[in-house]
Design an enzyme around this catalytic site. Structure first.
Site, PDB file in Angstrom:
ATOM      1  CG  HIS A 111       2.843   3.400 -11.199  1.00 41.04           C
ATOM      2  ND1 HIS A 111       2.917   4.421 -12.113  1.00 41.04           N
ATOM      3  CD2 HIS A 111       3.473   2.336 -11.759  1.00 41.04           C
ATOM      4  CE1 HIS A 111       3.568   3.990 -13.197  1.00 41.04           C
ATOM      5  NE2 HIS A 111       3.922   2.740 -12.998  1.00 41.04           N
ATOM      6  CG  ASP A 148       9.423   2.888 -14.596  1.00 39.54           C
ATOM      7  OD1 ASP A 148       9.919   1.970 -13.911  1.00 39.54           O
ATOM      8  OD2 ASP A 148       8.392   2.748 -15.286  1.00 39.54           O
ATOM      9  CG  HIS A 150       5.124   2.145 -16.853  1.00 39.81           C
ATOM     10  ND1 HIS A 150       5.989   1.128 -16.526  1.00 39.81           N
ATOM     11  CD2 HIS A 150       4.273   1.647 -17.783  1.00 39.81           C
ATOM     12  CE1 HIS A 150       5.678   0.039 -17.230  1.00 39.81           C
ATOM     13  NE2 HIS A 150       4.641   0.331 -17.999  1.00 39.81           N
ATOM     14  CG  ASP A 229       9.783  -0.157 -16.820  1.00 45.41           C
ATOM     15  OD1 ASP A 229      10.479   0.877 -16.836  1.00 45.41           O
ATOM     16  OD2 ASP A 229       8.740  -0.277 -16.133  1.00 45.41           O
TER      17      ASP A 229
HETATM   18 ZN   LIG Z   1       7.580   0.962 -15.126  1.00 43.09          ZN
END
Ligand SMILES: [Zn+2]
Length: 293
Positions: A111, A148, A150, A229
């Protein structure tokens, strides 16, 4: 990151303990991650940002970099080593000392944008490794696969438009960081997945979109942003993947990477916050990387 934060030191303890307890460690050669240098970090980040983070690191207490991301006195060395791990892993793989490497690092990286920390991430470890492979080792085509839950917005921000890189990713639609639905450049292959779509949707995305693009690109080396995740035991997301899905995605990537990349793979830990699941799924991923599955 502070009391009660999911991105906690116990994540790496859980992974290390499990690799030892299952005997998998005997197949691995551990390396101490060196600190990444300003020059290495500046291949992925604005040097002004790197200087700012170095200057901002607190001598005591916590400094909030964004609503989810903090630094304490240990964070800067940890972040420098997390990025340095990707650099060392790249060197080891490209020198032929090892074929594949897994970086058990925190804080995670995908990120962190060119000029900002966010979402538990300070430096984009995998992007630092990729730029090292391109600019120091002179590779011409490198792929990044990010599974991931995200979206890896930081990696997209840094690598979009860099035609030496193909980034393929899956992530849960509508989840933090609330972008990625429309890729920002032709070298970005973003596949948002619906909540509760499970392993079936993942397999379809990989087989119909990722693998053909990776095959056509013929990368010389594969990097993985390995976030766990999306597992059903992790309450960060709702994709509902299982242990078997992480083994399958690793196998699929290795199959496509083996020929053009001559097996060269560097995988960096991203998310995964339910500790028992995290340890188990990292082990499943590493077992595939070592070929001991
Ligand atoms: Zn994540």
């Amino acid at each position: 990151m502070g009391e009660g934060h999911p991105e906690c030191p116990e994540r790496l303890d859980a992974i290390g303990d499990y690799l030892l307890a299952t005997g998998l460690m005997q197949w691995l050669t551990p390396y101490e991650a060196p600190e990444a240098t300003l020059e290495q970090l500046s291949r992925a980040h604005a040097s002004l940002y790197v200087h700012e983070i170095m200057a901002a690191a607190p001598a005591h207490g916590y400094l909030k970099l964004d609503p989810d991301t903090s630094m304490n006195p240990h964070s800067l060395p940890a972040a420098l080593r997390a990025a340095g791990a990707a650099v060392l892993a790249t060197d080891l793989v490209l020198s032929g000392e090892t074929q594949r490497a897994f970086c058990a690092v925190r804080p995670p990286g995908h990120h962190a944008t060119r000029d900002a920390a966010m979402g538990f991430c300070i430096f984009d470890n995998v992007a630092v490794g990729i730029r090292h492979a391109l600019e120091v080792h002179g590779l011409e085509r490198v792929a990044l696969a990010d599974f991931d839950v995200h979206h890896g917005n930081g990696s997209e921000d840094i690598l979009a438009g860099d035609e030496r890189v193909l980034m393929v990713s899956t992530f849960q639609r509508g989840l933090y960081p609330f972008n990625g639905e429309a890729p920002s450049a032709a070298n970005m292959v973003n596949v948002p997945l619906a909540p509760r779509s499970g392993g079936e949707a993942l397999r379809h995305a990989v087989e119909s979109t990722w693998l053909p693009r990776l095959e056509a690109f013929r990368p010389q080396m594969l990097f993985i942003s390995a976030g766990f995740d999306a597992h059903r035991a992790d309450d960060m997301g709702e994709l509902g993947w299982t242990d078997a899905d992480f083994s399958w995605i690793t196998q699929s990537l290795l199959r496509v990477a083996d020929r053009p990349c001559e097996g060269r793979v560097v995988s960096c830990l991203e998310g995964g916050y339910e500790l028992t699941m995290l340890a188990r799924c990292v082990a499943a991923h590493v077992r595939e990387l070592t070929g001991t599955a």
